[in-house]
Scaffold this motif. Structure first.
Motif, PDB file in Angstrom:
ATOM      1  N   GLN A  34      -6.373 -16.979  12.668  1.00 50.47           N
ATOM      2  CA  GLN A  34      -5.377 -16.215  11.931  1.00 50.47           C
ATOM      3  C   GLN A  34      -5.972 -16.140  10.528  1.00 50.47           C
ATOM      4  O   GLN A  34      -5.928 -17.102   9.770  1.00 50.47           O
ATOM      5  CB  GLN A  34      -4.035 -16.925  11.927  1.00 50.47           C
ATOM      6  N   LEU A  35      -6.565 -15.018  10.180  1.00 53.17           N
ATOM      7  CA  LEU A  35      -7.401 -14.916   9.002  1.00 53.17           C
ATOM      8  C   LEU A  35      -6.600 -14.533   7.766  1.00 53.17           C
ATOM      9  O   LEU A  35      -5.903 -13.519   7.748  1.00 53.17           O
ATOM     10  CB  LEU A  35      -8.502 -13.884   9.251  1.00 53.17           C
ATOM     11  N   THR A  36      -6.692 -15.369   6.756  1.00 57.50           N
ATOM     12  CA  THR A  36      -6.157 -15.090   5.428  1.00 57.50           C
ATOM     13  C   THR A  36      -7.311 -15.207   4.443  1.00 57.50           C
ATOM     14  O   THR A  36      -8.406 -15.624   4.813  1.00 57.50           O
ATOM     15  CB  THR A  36      -5.041 -16.082   5.059  1.00 57.50           C
ATOM     16  N   ARG A  37      -7.069 -14.872   3.199  1.00 50.10           N
ATOM     17  CA  ARG A  37      -8.153 -14.971   2.212  1.00 50.10           C
ATOM     18  C   ARG A  37      -8.693 -16.397   2.077  1.00 50.10           C
ATOM     19  O   ARG A  37      -9.904 -16.594   2.055  1.00 50.10           O
ATOM     20  CB  ARG A  37      -7.702 -14.426   0.869  1.00 50.10           C
ATOM     21  N   PRO A  38      -7.839 -17.426   1.992  1.00 48.72           N
ATOM     22  CA  PRO A  38      -8.381 -18.795   1.906  1.00 48.72           C
ATOM     23  C   PRO A  38      -9.152 -19.222   3.153  1.00 48.72           C
ATOM     24  O   PRO A  38     -10.169 -19.914   3.053  1.00 48.72           O
ATOM     25  CB  PRO A  38      -7.149 -19.675   1.706  1.00 48.72           C
ATOM     26  N   VAL A  39      -8.706 -18.811   4.333  1.00 50.19           N
ATOM     27  CA  VAL A  39      -9.403 -19.163   5.576  1.00 50.19           C
ATOM     28  C   VAL A  39     -10.771 -18.486   5.619  1.00 50.19           C
ATOM     29  O   VAL A  39     -11.769 -19.112   5.985  1.00 50.19           O
ATOM     30  CB  VAL A  39      -8.557 -18.772   6.814  1.00 50.19           C
ATOM     31  N   LEU A  40     -10.842 -17.227   5.206  1.00 52.33           N
ATOM     32  CA  LEU A  40     -12.124 -16.522   5.167  1.00 52.33           C
ATOM     33  C   LEU A  40     -13.080 -17.210   4.191  1.00 52.33           C
ATOM     34  O   LEU A  40     -14.248 -17.419   4.513  1.00 52.33           O
ATOM     35  CB  LEU A  40     -11.922 -15.063   4.771  1.00 52.33           C
ATOM     36  N   ALA A  41     -12.592 -17.601   3.031  1.00 55.33           N
ATOM     37  CA  ALA A  41     -13.437 -18.296   2.053  1.00 55.33           C
ATOM     38  C   ALA A  41     -13.937 -19.626   2.613  1.00 55.33           C
ATOM     39  O   ALA A  41     -15.094 -20.002   2.400  1.00 55.33           O
ATOM     40  CB  ALA A  41     -12.656 -18.515   0.764  1.00 55.33           C
ATOM     41  N   TYR A  42     -13.080 -20.335   3.340  1.00 51.68           N
ATOM     42  CA  TYR A  42     -13.460 -21.615   3.955  1.00 51.68           C
ATOM     43  C   TYR A  42     -14.624 -21.433   4.920  1.00 51.68           C
ATOM     44  O   TYR A  42     -15.618 -22.150   4.857  1.00 51.68           O
ATOM     45  CB  TYR A  42     -12.247 -22.208   4.674  1.00 51.68           C
ATOM     46  N   TYR A  43     -14.502 -20.458   5.833  1.00 57.21           N
ATOM     47  CA  TYR A  43     -15.556 -20.242   6.821  1.00 57.21           C
ATOM     48  C   TYR A  43     -16.831 -19.681   6.186  1.00 57.21           C
ATOM     49  O   TYR A  43     -17.924 -20.028   6.608  1.00 57.21           O
ATOM     50  CB  TYR A  43     -15.070 -19.343   7.950  1.00 57.21           C
ATOM     51  N   GLN A  44     -16.700 -18.816   5.188  1.00 56.16           N
ATOM     52  CA  GLN A  44     -17.892 -18.273   4.541  1.00 56.16           C
ATOM     53  C   GLN A  44     -18.673 -19.348   3.793  1.00 56.16           C
ATOM     54  O   GLN A  44     -19.889 -19.258   3.691  1.00 56.16           O
ATOM     55  CB  GLN A  44     -17.509 -17.161   3.565  1.00 56.16           C
ATOM     56  N   ALA A  45     -17.992 -20.365   3.295  1.00 54.61           N
ATOM     57  CA  ALA A  45     -18.676 -21.454   2.593  1.00 54.61           C
ATOM     58  C   ALA A  45     -19.425 -22.358   3.561  1.00 54.61           C
ATOM     59  O   ALA A  45     -20.370 -23.042   3.159  1.00 54.61           O
ATOM     60  CB  ALA A  45     -17.666 -22.268   1.793  1.00 54.61           C
ATOM     61  N   ARG A  46     -19.042 -22.377   4.830  1.00 53.87           N
ATOM     62  CA  ARG A  46     -19.614 -23.314   5.790  1.00 53.87           C
ATOM     63  C   ARG A  46     -20.550 -22.698   6.814  1.00 53.87           C
ATOM     64  O   ARG A  46     -21.393 -23.376   7.369  1.00 53.87           O
ATOM     65  CB  ARG A  46     -18.485 -24.060   6.485  1.00 53.87           C
ATOM     66  N   LEU A  47     -20.406 -21.388   7.089  1.00 52.09           N
ATOM     67  CA  LEU A  47     -21.280 -20.744   8.066  1.00 52.09           C
ATOM     68  C   LEU A  47     -21.400 -19.270   7.750  1.00 52.09           C
ATOM     69  O   LEU A  47     -20.686 -18.737   6.920  1.00 52.09           O
ATOM     70  CB  LEU A  47     -20.762 -20.958   9.496  1.00 52.09           C
ATOM     71  N   HIS A  48     -22.328 -18.608   8.425  1.00 55.51           N
ATOM     72  CA  HIS A  48     -22.530 -17.180   8.181  1.00 55.51           C
ATOM     73  C   HIS A  48     -21.593 -16.374   9.079  1.00 55.51           C
ATOM     74  O   HIS A  48     -21.584 -16.562  10.297  1.00 55.51           O
ATOM     75  CB  HIS A  48     -23.988 -16.800   8.464  1.00 55.51           C
ATOM     76  N   CYS A  49     -20.827 -15.491   8.472  1.00 48.22           N
ATOM     77  CA  CYS A  49     -19.893 -14.647   9.207  1.00 48.22           C
ATOM     78  C   CYS A  49     -20.489 -13.243   9.319  1.00 48.22           C
ATOM     79  O   CYS A  49     -20.839 -12.637   8.312  1.00 48.22           O
ATOM     80  CB  CYS A  49     -18.553 -14.570   8.485  1.00 48.22           C
ATOM     81  N   TYR A  50     -20.594 -12.749  10.549  1.00 53.28           N
ATOM     82  CA  TYR A  50     -21.208 -11.440  10.785  1.00 53.28           C
ATOM     83  C   TYR A  50     -20.165 -10.327  10.883  1.00 53.28           C
ATOM     84  O   TYR A  50     -20.504  -9.166  10.704  1.00 53.28           O
ATOM     85  CB  TYR A  50     -22.045 -11.481  12.057  1.00 53.28           C
ATOM     86  N   GLY A  51     -18.946 -10.649  11.180  1.00 52.46           N
ATOM     87  CA  GLY A  51     -17.921  -9.642  11.304  1.00 52.46           C
ATOM     88  C   GLY A  51     -16.640 -10.226  11.853  1.00 52.46           C
ATOM     89  O   GLY A  51     -16.493 -11.433  12.016  1.00 52.46           O
ATOM     90  N   PHE A  52     -15.708  -9.329  12.151  1.00 53.49           N
ATOM     91  CA  PHE A  52     -14.385  -9.733  12.645  1.00 53.49           C
ATOM     92  C   PHE A  52     -13.930  -8.726  13.674  1.00 53.49           C
ATOM     93  O   PHE A  52     -14.028  -7.512  13.466  1.00 53.49           O
ATOM     94  CB  PHE A  52     -13.401  -9.797  11.473  1.00 53.49           C
ATOM     95  N   ILE A  53     -13.450  -9.227  14.800  1.00 58.99           N
ATOM     96  CA  ILE A  53     -12.910  -8.369  15.858  1.00 58.99           C
ATOM     97  C   ILE A  53     -11.402  -8.589  15.904  1.00 58.99           C
ATOM     98  O   ILE A  53     -10.940  -9.654  16.332  1.00 58.99           O
ATOM     99  CB  ILE A  53     -13.529  -8.712  17.230  1.00 58.99           C
ATOM    100  N   PRO A  54     -10.617  -7.615  15.430  1.00 58.73           N
ATOM    101  CA  PRO A  54      -9.158  -7.794  15.427  1.00 58.73           C
ATOM    102  C   PRO A  54      -8.573  -7.710  16.837  1.00 58.73           C
ATOM    103  O   PRO A  54      -9.121  -7.051  17.718  1.00 58.73           O
ATOM    104  CB  PRO A  54      -8.656  -6.647  14.551  1.00 58.73           C
ATOM    105  N   ASP A  55      -7.442  -8.392  17.017  1.00 53.27           N
ATOM    106  CA  ASP A  55      -6.721  -8.326  18.302  1.00 53.27           C
ATOM    107  C   ASP A  55      -5.933  -7.043  18.396  1.00 53.27           C
ATOM    108  O   ASP A  55      -5.562  -6.425  17.483  1.00 53.27           O
ATOM    109  CB  ASP A  55      -5.749  -9.499  18.438  1.00 53.27           C
TER     110      ASP A  55
END
Length: 55
Positions: A34-55
């Motif tokens: 469940q992506l919010t701005r803080p969650v996106l920042a958390y994952y970007q700081a820890r791994l490389h994010c290539y994209g997002f597939i919405p439900d």
């Protein structure tokens, strides 16, 4: 699949996005979030994010 920049723009207007955060170049590895701005920042700081597939 949305790019990280597109996701950031959508998060400015909405509260959260539901779907899969892609963590591999070929799309075989992803994390359901469940992506919010803080969650996106958390994952970007820890791994490389290539994209997002919405439900």
């Amino acid at each position: 699949m949305l790019t990280v920049e597109q996701v950031k723009k959508r998060l400015q207007w909405g509260r959260a996005l539901y779907g899969r955060l892609v963590t591999s170049p070929d799309g075989s590895e992803w994390i359901r979030v469940q992506l919010t701005r803080p969650v996106l920042a958390y994952y970007q700081a820890r791994l490389h994010c290539y994209g997002f597939i919405p439900d």
